[in-house]
Design a protein around this motif. Structure first.
Motif, PDB file in Angstrom:
ATOM      1  N   ILE A 353      31.440  51.799 100.398  1.00  9.89           N
ATOM      2  CA  ILE A 353      31.743  53.237 100.455  1.00  9.89           C
ATOM      3  C   ILE A 353      32.910  53.571  99.529  1.00  9.89           C
ATOM      4  CG2 ILE A 353      32.643  55.081 101.942  1.00  9.89           C
ATOM      5  CD1 ILE A 353      31.100  53.779 104.256  1.00  9.89           C
ATOM      6  N   ILE A 354      33.992  52.766  99.614  1.00 11.91           N
ATOM      7  CA  ILE A 354      35.166  53.021  98.775  1.00 11.91           C
ATOM      8  C   ILE A 354      34.823  52.812  97.303  1.00 11.91           C
ATOM      9  CG2 ILE A 354      37.530  52.295  98.274  1.00 11.91           C
ATOM     10  CD1 ILE A 354      37.113  53.826 100.913  1.00 11.91           C
ATOM     11  N   GLY A 355      34.054  51.771  97.015  1.00  9.87           N
ATOM     12  CA  GLY A 355      33.669  51.511  95.622  1.00  9.87           C
ATOM     13  C   GLY A 355      32.837  52.640  95.041  1.00  9.87           C
ATOM     14  N   GLN A 356      31.885  53.133  95.823  1.00 10.34           N
ATOM     15  CA  GLN A 356      31.045  54.237  95.357  1.00 10.34           C
ATOM     16  C   GLN A 356      31.869  55.517  95.179  1.00 10.34           C
ATOM     17  OE1 GLN A 356      28.120  54.305  98.458  1.00 10.34           O
ATOM     18  NE2 GLN A 356      27.011  52.527  97.679  1.00 10.34           N
ATOM     19  N   ALA A 357      32.791  55.751  96.110  1.00  7.83           N
ATOM     20  CA  ALA A 357      33.645  56.943  95.999  1.00  7.83           C
ATOM     21  C   ALA A 357      34.530  56.863  94.759  1.00  7.83           C
ATOM     22  CB  ALA A 357      34.497  57.090  97.262  1.00  7.83           C
ATOM     23  N   LYS A 358      35.101  55.679  94.494  1.00  7.34           N
ATOM     24  CA  LYS A 358      35.954  55.514  93.310  1.00  7.34           C
ATOM     25  C   LYS A 358      35.158  55.754  92.030  1.00  7.34           C
ATOM     26  CE  LYS A 358      38.680  51.957  93.026  1.00  7.34           C
ATOM     27  NZ  LYS A 358      39.172  50.560  93.116  1.00  7.34           N
ATOM     28  N   GLU A 359      33.945  55.236  91.979  1.00 11.85           N
ATOM     29  CA  GLU A 359      33.133  55.435  90.774  1.00 11.85           C
ATOM     30  C   GLU A 359      32.793  56.915  90.588  1.00 11.85           C
ATOM     31  OE1 GLU A 359      31.134  54.940  87.299  1.00 11.85           O
ATOM     32  OE2 GLU A 359      32.562  53.605  88.321  1.00 11.85           O
ATOM     33  N   SER A 360      32.472  57.599  91.678  1.00 11.25           N
ATOM     34  CA  SER A 360      32.210  59.043  91.586  1.00 11.25           C
ATOM     35  C   SER A 360      33.442  59.794  91.101  1.00 11.25           C
ATOM     36  CB  SER A 360      31.766  59.591  92.949  1.00 11.25           C
ATOM     37  OG  SER A 360      30.506  59.094  93.321  1.00 11.25           O
ATOM     38  N   LEU A 361      34.621  59.413  91.601  1.00  8.83           N
ATOM     39  CA  LEU A 361      35.851  60.080  91.184  1.00  8.83           C
ATOM     40  C   LEU A 361      36.166  59.796  89.718  1.00  8.83           C
ATOM     41  CD1 LEU A 361      38.052  59.523  94.371  1.00  8.83           C
ATOM     42  CD2 LEU A 361      37.136  61.693  93.530  1.00  8.83           C
ATOM     43  N   ARG A 362      35.865  58.585  89.256  1.00  5.92           N
ATOM     44  CA  ARG A 362      36.057  58.295  87.823  1.00  5.92           C
ATOM     45  C   ARG A 362      35.179  59.208  86.978  1.00  5.92           C
ATOM     46  NH1 ARG A 362      35.618  52.731  89.599  1.00  5.92           N
ATOM     47  NH2 ARG A 362      37.695  51.754  89.700  1.00  5.92           N
ATOM     48  N   GLU A 472      29.245  60.140 104.705  1.00 11.34           N
ATOM     49  CA  GLU A 472      28.558  61.078 105.595  1.00 11.34           C
ATOM     50  C   GLU A 472      27.705  60.377 106.646  1.00 11.34           C
ATOM     51  OE1 GLU A 472      25.892  63.589 103.494  1.00 11.34           O
ATOM     52  OE2 GLU A 472      24.991  61.967 102.312  1.00 11.34           O
ATOM     53  N   HIS A 473      27.219  59.170 106.342  1.00  9.07           N
ATOM     54  CA  HIS A 473      26.398  58.447 107.309  1.00  9.07           C
ATOM     55  C   HIS A 473      27.233  57.716 108.353  1.00  9.07           C
ATOM     56  CE1 HIS A 473      22.867  59.528 105.174  1.00  9.07           C
ATOM     57  NE2 HIS A 473      23.116  58.792 104.118  1.00  9.07           N
ATOM     58  N   TYR A 474      28.540  57.743 108.190  1.00  7.12           N
ATOM     59  CA  TYR A 474      29.429  57.059 109.132  1.00  7.12           C
ATOM     60  C   TYR A 474      30.502  58.038 109.600  1.00  7.12           C
ATOM     61  CZ  TYR A 474      27.126  52.974 107.201  1.00  7.12           C
ATOM     62  OH  TYR A 474      26.174  52.067 106.799  1.00  7.12           O
ATOM     63  N   PRO A 475      30.121  59.003 110.439  1.00 11.29           N
ATOM     64  CA  PRO A 475      31.077  60.024 110.894  1.00 11.29           C
ATOM     65  C   PRO A 475      32.318  59.433 111.549  1.00 11.29           C
ATOM     66  CG  PRO A 475      28.819  60.594 111.545  1.00 11.29           C
ATOM     67  CD  PRO A 475      28.774  59.197 111.007  1.00 11.29           C
ATOM     68  N   GLN A 476      32.172  58.256 112.163  1.00 11.71           N
ATOM     69  CA  GLN A 476      33.323  57.638 112.817  1.00 11.71           C
ATOM     70  C   GLN A 476      34.400  57.230 111.825  1.00 11.71           C
ATOM     71  OE1 GLN A 476      30.306  56.458 112.365  1.00 11.71           O
ATOM     72  NE2 GLN A 476      30.108  54.256 112.662  1.00 11.71           N
ATOM     73  N   LEU A 477      34.034  57.122 110.530  1.00 13.00           N
ATOM     74  CA  LEU A 477      35.000  56.763 109.490  1.00 13.00           C
ATOM     75  C   LEU A 477      35.662  57.980 108.858  1.00 13.00           C
ATOM     76  CD1 LEU A 477      33.554  53.917 107.220  1.00 13.00           C
ATOM     77  CD2 LEU A 477      35.474  53.806 108.784  1.00 13.00           C
ATOM     78  N   GLN A 478      35.045  59.133 109.009  1.00 16.00           N
ATOM     79  CA  GLN A 478      35.463  60.275 108.198  1.00 16.00           C
ATOM     80  C   GLN A 478      36.867  60.768 108.534  1.00 16.00           C
ATOM     81  OE1 GLN A 478      32.096  63.107 108.259  1.00 16.00           O
ATOM     82  NE2 GLN A 478      31.616  62.307 106.236  1.00 16.00           N
TER      83      GLN A 478
END
Length: 668
Positions: A353-362, A472-478
């Motif tokens: 999740i963090i890796g995908q988010a970082k790539e999107s932010l890049r 979004e698929h892990y609401p407990q993390l949000q």
């Protein structure tokens, strides 16, 4: 073939010995296309599976009519059984009647509702229907949308499936809800609105057809009448003008009319049909009606033919919708995150999740790629950042109090006069330059801070949107991820505010640049000095305005009153003008570069470190939180699984039927 010899045994047992059994009446349907029966069975099975809940409509004959129009009598005549009778609404729930021509002389009657399957017989069918209705809709006179299915397997009945709906009434009687009309209308409209529905509109010959509420309802969804068939009951009660009613067709019944005679008193179904045939053959008025539109046998044959055509026409689309819905649901289920069972799986998923988010932010913040959010301009970050920087630059240059043309040289003259000291007169005092510089920097000092805050607030929106999207698929993390995103951006914002505040203070501290553009600009401006002095001091005509390149038209006012400092004031003005351009450009450029550097650090380092730290903190709940699937996600997963199971069963049903029909065609 077996006849309806037992059709009225449940209501007329005491009189059966008195009735004539000498009349031989042929069954309603003499022959039936064997290729349609499997398709009808398939439709019935799909209806039993509640495939309509998936948004897939089935070809259906829907029986509607005003209260006391004779609906029950028509259905009794088609099925050869007795239905509940009485005052008020007899049908209080949608009654799905599945009639099947059955070779066994012993009829088989089954009721299905609320997951139950009740076997009954002709003697008790009316009573059992009332019992089932009370269980579904309550013991009062209210109605319900929940269906009751009646399966009638009997020798000689037409192969039909019909949905009988409550009769329309406008005035509630005792124990009926005040909005009974609206409730009935909602049920009827729900069933007749789909294009796949065939409307069997039951009309009494005793009323004016255009005034019937059932006609108004059917016309509202079937304006051309091309899927409406009308059956006219009580023909013997109002024969006058009936021939004209069904031939002129004032209410646009596209599938035509069928006139019938209701069973009267203790008549058996066989006797009723004989009497019906005699009525339409011998009655002076009714005998004029074409024989192709009179009688229960004609109605049965028409319904079978219409139903066969409707099923043949609709089934390809039904099969297509089942396949498309199944494929969509399977794809959606596959997209859902798998349920995690170990800490190792949870940690792997979290890092993904963090890796995908970082790539999107890049892509969004650094490279200017916006393929993930093509239609959301807010997420086109690099373009929005450029717009904000350009706006910041414009605001700096247009800041009130820094206009070089207003009160031209007045400030410089005043500062020079207040900075005089003992010394040579042709030297510019540095204190005068710094005094003006500090005033100008003070005027704009809030703009860089506000700009930096604005940029980081915008970046926070982007960061949180991306983090929420990938989790979004892990609401407990949000919640912990959101806290981490806000925290790290706020820290970067505070750091940037401290930096830009220092930059502003440095600009006030001293004047310095190694940019040759300063000297070039100053020299260019100074070429106009002598001309300006001549116009203001030497000319006999003292103009109110003077044009200077780089400034435009300026008001010179009473500058001629300060001949001793005017030359120095002009020089000081030109130096400050040239240097101020350097200051503003330097402030914009360095701020833009610093922010870009901060964003890069945020994406590549800070965001991951902060989210991991937040998750592992006491308030974060630890990586184990990923093992707890949210209720909403669990419900969605189970709903998709049930839908896929239902659609697979439906696909198997229609697949086997299509195969069997194909084989029967090839065998001919």
């Amino acid at each position: 073939m077996a006849q309806y010899s037992n059709g009225s045994s449940s209501v007329h047992q005491g009189e059966s010995s008195c009735l004539s059994h000498s009349v031989s009446v042929p069954p309603l349907i003499i022959s039936y296309n064997d290729r349609i029966r499997p398709l009808l069975d398939a439709v019935d099975k799909l209806r039993h599976l509640m495939i309509m809940r998936e948004g897939i409509q089935l070809p259906t004959i829907v029986v509607v009519g005003d209260q006391s129009s004779g609906k029950s009598s028509v259905l009794e005549s088609l099925a050869g059984i007795s239905l509940p009778r009485g005052q008020g609404i007899c049908t209080r729930v949608p009654l799905i009647m599945r009639l099947q021509n059955h070779p066994d002389p012993e009829p088989e009657l089954v009721l299905e509702y609320n997951g139950k399957k009740i076997h009954t017989d002709e003697s008790f069918i009316a009573e059992d229907i009332c019992t089932a209705t009370e269980e579904i809709a309550g013991s009062g006179k209210g109605i319900s949308k929940a269906p009751l299915t009646l399966i009638v397997k009997k020798n000689g009945v037409p192969d039909l499936t019909m949905v009988d709906l409550p009769g329309i009434t406008r005035v509630p009687v005792k124990d009926q809800p005040e909005d009974i009309y609206d409730q009935i209308k909602d049920i009827i409209m729900e069933h007749i609105k789909p294009e796949e529905s065939i409307i069997l509109n039951v009309l009494s010959a005793t009323v004016d057809f255009p005034t019937c509420e059932s006609i108004r309802m059917s016309q509202s969804v079937d304006k051309t009448g091309m899927r409406t068939l009308a059956v006219v009951t009580k023909s013997d009660k109002a024969p006058e003008g009936l021939h004209e009613k069904v031939t002129t067709d004032d209410v646009s019944i596209g599938l035509g009319y069928v006139c019938v005679r209701n069973r009267i008193g203790n008549e058996t179904y066989e006797e009723a049909r004989v009497a019906e045939a005699k009525l339409f053959s011998t009655h002076p008025l009714l005998s004029k009606i074409d024989k192709s539109v009179v009688g229960i046998p004609v109605l049965a044959q028409k319904l079978v033919q219409i139903q066969a055509g409707s099923i043949a026409r609709c089934m390809p689309e039904v099969i297509k919708q089942i396949n498309e819905k199944l494929a969509t649901n399977i794809a959606e289920l596959n997209k859902m995150p798998k349920k995690l069972s170990t800490v190792a799986e949870a940690m792997t998923t979290f890092m993904q999740i963090i890796g995908q988010a970082k790539e999107s932010l890049r892509k969004i913040l650094l490279r200017g790629e916006y393929d993930e959010f093509p239609n959301d301009e807010k997420m086109h970050s690099t373009a929005r950042m450029v717009e904000m920087i350009n706006q910041f630059s414009n605001e700096l240059h247009k800041c009130i109090g820094t206009d070089d043309t207003a009160n031209f040289l007045i400030e410089e003259i005043k500062v020079l006069e207040e900075s005089r000291g003992i010394g040579l007169p042709n030297f510019l005092p540095r204190a005068a330059f710094l005094s003006i510089l500090q005033r100008k920097v003070n005027l704009i000092s809030n703009l860089p801070v506000e700009f930096v805050m604005k940029v980081w607030d915008y970046i926070q929106v982007i960061v949180l949107a991306v983090l929420m999207h990938h989790s979004e698929h892990y609401p407990q993390l949000q919640q912990p991820i959101r806290r981490a995103g806000k925290s790290v951006v706020e820290r970067m914002k505070d750091r940037s505010i401290s930096w830009i505040t220092e930059v502003v203070e440095m600009e006030k501290l001293t004047d310095y640049t190694c940019d040759a553009a300063y000297t070039t600009e100053w020299n260019k401006l100074m070429t106009q000095q002598q001309t300006f002095l001549n116009q203001v001091l030497v000319s006999d005509y003292r103009p109110a305005t003077v044009f200077l390149e780089g400034f435009g038209k300026i008001e010179v006012g009473n500058l001629w009153e300060h001949p001793d400092v005017l030359q120095q004031a002009f020089d000081l003005k030109m130096r400050m003008t040239a240097y101020w351009k350097i200051v503003l450009r330097r402030m914009v450029d360095s701020t833009a570069l610093y922010l870009q550097y901060g964003v890069q650090n945020l994406v590549n380092k800070e965001i991951e470190k902060e989210t991991i730290g937040e998750l592992m903190s006491p308030s974060g709940g630890g990586i184990e939180r990923l093992l707890e699937e949210s209720p909403s996600l669990s419900v969605k997963r189970e709903k998709l699984k049930k839908s896929i199971k239902l659609l697979k069963e439906s696909k198997d049903i229609v697949g086997s039927i299509v195969d069997s029909v194909s084989v029967s065609y090839s065998d001919q």
